[in-house]
Write an enzyme that holds these catalytic residues in place. Structure first.
Site, PDB file in Angstrom:
ATOM      1  N   GLU A 137      -8.420  10.942  -4.482  1.00  0.00           N
ATOM      2  CA  GLU A 137      -8.954   9.708  -4.540  1.00  0.00           C
ATOM      3  C   GLU A 137      -8.666   8.891  -5.779  1.00  0.00           C
ATOM      4  O   GLU A 137      -8.563   7.648  -5.649  1.00  0.00           O
ATOM      5  CB  GLU A 137     -10.607   9.893  -4.377  1.00  0.00           C
ATOM      6  CG  GLU A 137     -11.058  10.548  -2.981  1.00  0.00           C
ATOM      7  CD  GLU A 137     -10.300   9.495  -1.759  1.00  0.00           C
ATOM      8  OE1 GLU A 137     -10.028   8.473  -1.850  1.00  0.00           O
ATOM      9  OE2 GLU A 137     -10.708  10.178  -0.506  1.00  0.00           O
TER      10      GLU A 137
ATOM     11  N   TYR B  57     -13.903   7.019  -7.310  1.00  0.00           N
ATOM     12  CA  TYR B  57     -13.120   5.900  -6.900  1.00  0.00           C
ATOM     13  C   TYR B  57     -12.926   4.785  -7.954  1.00  0.00           C
ATOM     14  O   TYR B  57     -12.433   3.807  -7.649  1.00  0.00           O
ATOM     15  CB  TYR B  57     -13.828   5.029  -5.714  1.00  0.00           C
ATOM     16  CG  TYR B  57     -13.648   5.821  -4.322  1.00  0.00           C
ATOM     17  CD1 TYR B  57     -12.700   5.991  -3.466  1.00  0.00           C
ATOM     18  CD2 TYR B  57     -14.539   6.938  -4.221  1.00  0.00           C
ATOM     19  CE1 TYR B  57     -12.670   6.377  -2.509  1.00  0.00           C
ATOM     20  CE2 TYR B  57     -14.312   7.892  -2.931  1.00  0.00           C
ATOM     21  CZ  TYR B  57     -13.329   7.480  -2.155  1.00  0.00           C
ATOM     22  OH  TYR B  57     -13.240   8.282  -0.829  1.00  0.00           O
TER      23      TYR B  57
ATOM     24  N   HIS C 147      -4.649   1.889   0.265  1.00  0.00           N
ATOM     25  CA  HIS C 147      -5.214   2.865  -0.253  1.00  0.00           C
ATOM     26  C   HIS C 147      -4.963   4.173   0.939  1.00  0.00           C
ATOM     27  O   HIS C 147      -4.721   5.030   0.467  1.00  0.00           O
ATOM     28  CB  HIS C 147      -6.566   2.548  -0.248  1.00  0.00           C
ATOM     29  CG  HIS C 147      -7.490   4.008  -0.823  1.00  0.00           C
ATOM     30  ND1 HIS C 147      -8.001   4.121  -2.042  1.00  0.00           N
ATOM     31  CD2 HIS C 147      -7.936   4.933   0.028  1.00  0.00           C
ATOM     32  CE1 HIS C 147      -8.827   5.258  -2.008  1.00  0.00           C
ATOM     33  NE2 HIS C 147      -8.570   5.834  -0.898  1.00  0.00           N
ATOM     34  N   GLU C 148      -5.256   4.115   1.878  1.00  0.00           N
ATOM     35  CA  GLU C 148      -5.061   4.688   3.106  1.00  0.00           C
ATOM     36  C   GLU C 148      -3.438   5.342   3.289  1.00  0.00           C
ATOM     37  O   GLU C 148      -3.515   6.421   3.354  1.00  0.00           O
ATOM     38  CB  GLU C 148      -5.681   4.473   4.314  1.00  0.00           C
ATOM     39  CG  GLU C 148      -7.055   3.963   4.303  1.00  0.00           C
ATOM     40  CD  GLU C 148      -8.131   5.023   3.575  1.00  0.00           C
ATOM     41  OE1 GLU C 148      -7.747   6.296   3.776  1.00  0.00           O
ATOM     42  OE2 GLU C 148      -9.111   4.799   3.473  1.00  0.00           O
TER      43      GLU C 148
ATOM     44  N   HIS D 294      -2.748   7.824   0.692  1.00  0.00           N
ATOM     45  CA  HIS D 294      -3.281   9.215   0.958  1.00  0.00           C
ATOM     46  C   HIS D 294      -2.176  10.028   1.656  1.00  0.00           C
ATOM     47  O   HIS D 294      -2.166  11.102   1.961  1.00  0.00           O
ATOM     48  CB  HIS D 294      -4.336   9.020   1.789  1.00  0.00           C
ATOM     49  CG  HIS D 294      -5.872   9.123   1.002  1.00  0.00           C
ATOM     50  ND1 HIS D 294      -6.038   9.959   0.015  1.00  0.00           N
ATOM     51  CD2 HIS D 294      -6.800   8.150   1.012  1.00  0.00           C
ATOM     52  CE1 HIS D 294      -7.122   9.708  -0.464  1.00  0.00           C
ATOM     53  NE2 HIS D 294      -7.649   8.630  -0.031  1.00  0.00           N
TER      54      HIS D 294
END
Length: 529
Positions: free
Chosen positions: A395, A458, A372-373, A376
């Protein structure tokens, strides 16, 4: 950001000090810091593209907006009790800024994002300000989170100005605010330094300056791409993990302290972590160095984080386009209410993951959080969006891509289905059945509760992007995302820009599907039987 639970929040106070203190501190260097000499023009930053992969430098140069802002910051981190009651960052900042707003401006707004959540500490104190070498009196508004610096004369479109600020940032000690992204954890000895300096307010393409109070529910920092040249004087015992790349060996220590200099390339902000008890595992992905920093003794988890990061970076470089930087750092930080938080070229992973009992069986929450990060780094680090008003863009995309696409591509469809059910489908069904469905595309702090925001951004938003993928197919879906990244990297995109990318790539009118998932609360139509 990935969430654990919503933290409590309050506000900090800030004072602008004038008179004798301004005279004493205005742009005088702190002991041992390199002084920033006066300059009548924009600062020149030799080596500013050192953080960019050589093969990507021409593309990046062509992609960045004209007249990027330049931040030259000299700072000293003070951690001993004799010098400060709490750790402090004492700094001077020089901003080279060009008026690209299309309007004549009387003043320039800076955000002091640290002055929002915590009533118990004064976070950032401004000791003095000049514009083009002349002292000015800035003003504070919006819970002391906005510093408005006036121009002596209106700044016309296309004109340049040099703004200099002298500041002190005090890190909260063992505070539950800020998600742990800004503060000192006395038990772990870790100093997390996001939002530590004054930064020019972000501009929404449609609505202009974003001057709302710092977000209580979502990511607090919204800013535009700029170039950073940052020098930090720090105790030699600390590892200093930052955005950007270090320029040279810091040389011999003086009184146990060294000065370290970093250049960022084009990024949205500059973040740091200091810790004197970190181990390191590295990986190389096509010339990109991955640095996984972890608490000493947690090599097993630190090595897994390096592996997960390499896997995600490999998959999404192919699907979304190049990660243009030479390094990506992932560092353990004691977070509060978040599992991970993204910054340009730097990712915080919650220290709770770094435990001898942490499961690494597939699938696992750490793998999901890291993926996930990493995503980003495209959405929001490369392609910005106003997450105060439209947080679902970054997100929602990252949670869909990490839950389904990452696990599908790295492992198999069965593993991905388990992850999607756990993180998306099951919480969607239970929330809608409780009657708590939400409109996704609304300002972050307009949701009735923090949990409502988490559900919308989310859970429901990722399922909306999943529905778009199912409607237009993989080929058009990823062609759209690559085009979106290519067009808007280093800029700020809007929901309409993303919708246009999907419609252009697919040749379909997706207006009704978009409205249903992001602009309406009609989740009962999508419940599982």
């Amino acid at each position: 950001m990935t969430f654990a639970s919503r933290p409590s929040s309050a506000r900090m106070s800030l004072q602008v000090q004038t008179g004798a203190l301004l005279g004493a501190l205005l742009f005088a260097p702190f002991a041992g810091l390199a002084q920033t000499p006066p300059a009548p023009h924009r600062p020149v930053m030799p080596g500013i593209l050192d953080a960019i992969q050589p093969d990507e430098r021409d593309i990046v140069t062509d992609s960045v907006p004209p007249d990027l802002s330049t931040y030259t910051i000299s700072a000293e981190l003070m951690t001993d009790g004799a010098s400060a009651a709490a750790p402090e960052i004492r700094g001077s900042l020089r901003l080279g800024w060009t008026n690209t707003t299309g309007e004549t401006l009387d003043a320039l707004p800076f955000r002091l994002y640290a002055n929002g959540p915590d009533r118990e500490h004064d976070a950032i104190t401004i000791a003095g300000a000049t514009v083009d070498g002349e002292p000015v009196e800035p003003t504070l508004t919006v819970d002391n989170s906005i510093l408005t610096v006036p121009f002596a004369e209106p700044l016309e479109r296309g004109e340049d100005s040099i703004v200099e600020l002298s500041f002190v940032s005090v890190l909260p000690v063992d505070s539950s605010s800020h998600y742990g992204i800004f503060g000192f954890d006395s038990e772990e000895g870790s100093l997390a330094m996001a939002q530590w300096y004054p930064i020019v307010a972000g501009r929404d393409p449609d609505d202009g300056w974003m001057l709302d109070p710092p977000s209580e529910n979502g990511d607090p920092v919204f800013s535009d791409t700029a170039l950073y040249d940052v020098s930090v004087r720090i105790e030699e015992r600390f590892e200093l993990v930052t955005t950007g790349v270090e320029q040279r060996d810091p040389g011999a220590a003086t009184d146990g302290r060294v000065t370290r200099r970093f250049l960022s390339g084009p990024v949205r902000d500059f973040t740091m972590v200091a810790d004197d008890d970190l181990g390191l595992r590295t990986r190389d992905v096509e010339g990109i160095t991955i640095n996984s920093w972890f608490p000493t003794g947690q090599e097993r988890v630190g090595d897994a984080v390096a592996t997960y990061t390499a896997q995600a970076l490999t998959i999404f470089e192919e699907l979304l386009g190049p990660y243009p930087y030479t390094e990506l750092d992932i560092v353990s930080v004691p977070l509060n209410g978040a599992a991970g938080v993204e910054f340009p070229q730097l990712i915080y992973i919650g220290q709770g993951y770094y435990d001898a009992g942490q499961t690494l069986q597939t699938p696992n929450a750490l793998d999901f959080t890291v993926a996930h990060e990493v995503i980003h780094e495209w959405f929001y680090a490369l392609v910005g969006n106003n997450q105060y008003d439209h947080a679902f863009i970054d997100e929602g995309l990252t949670n869909f891509l990490s839950a389904q696409v990452y696990f599908e591509r790295q492992y198999d469809e069965a593993v991905a289905a388990r992850v999607v059910d756990r993180y998306l489908v099951d919480p969607f069904d239970s929330t809608v059945r409780r009657g708590d469905d939400q409109i996704v595309d609304q300002p972050t702090d307009d949701f009735p509760t923090g949990n409502s925001y988490v559900y919308a951004a989310y859970v429901k938003a990722p399922l909306g992007f999943r529905a778009i993928q199912a409607e237009i197919g993989d080929t058009a879906f990823f062609a759209a995302l690559r085009a979106y990244v290519s067009e808007f990297q280093f800029r700020v995109a809007t929901p309409d820009d993303l919708l246009d990318a999907f419609e252009e790539a697919s040749g379909e009118d997706l207006g009704e599907l978009w409205r249903h998932w992001f602009e309406a609360a009609e989740g009962e139509r999508d419940l599982q039987d």
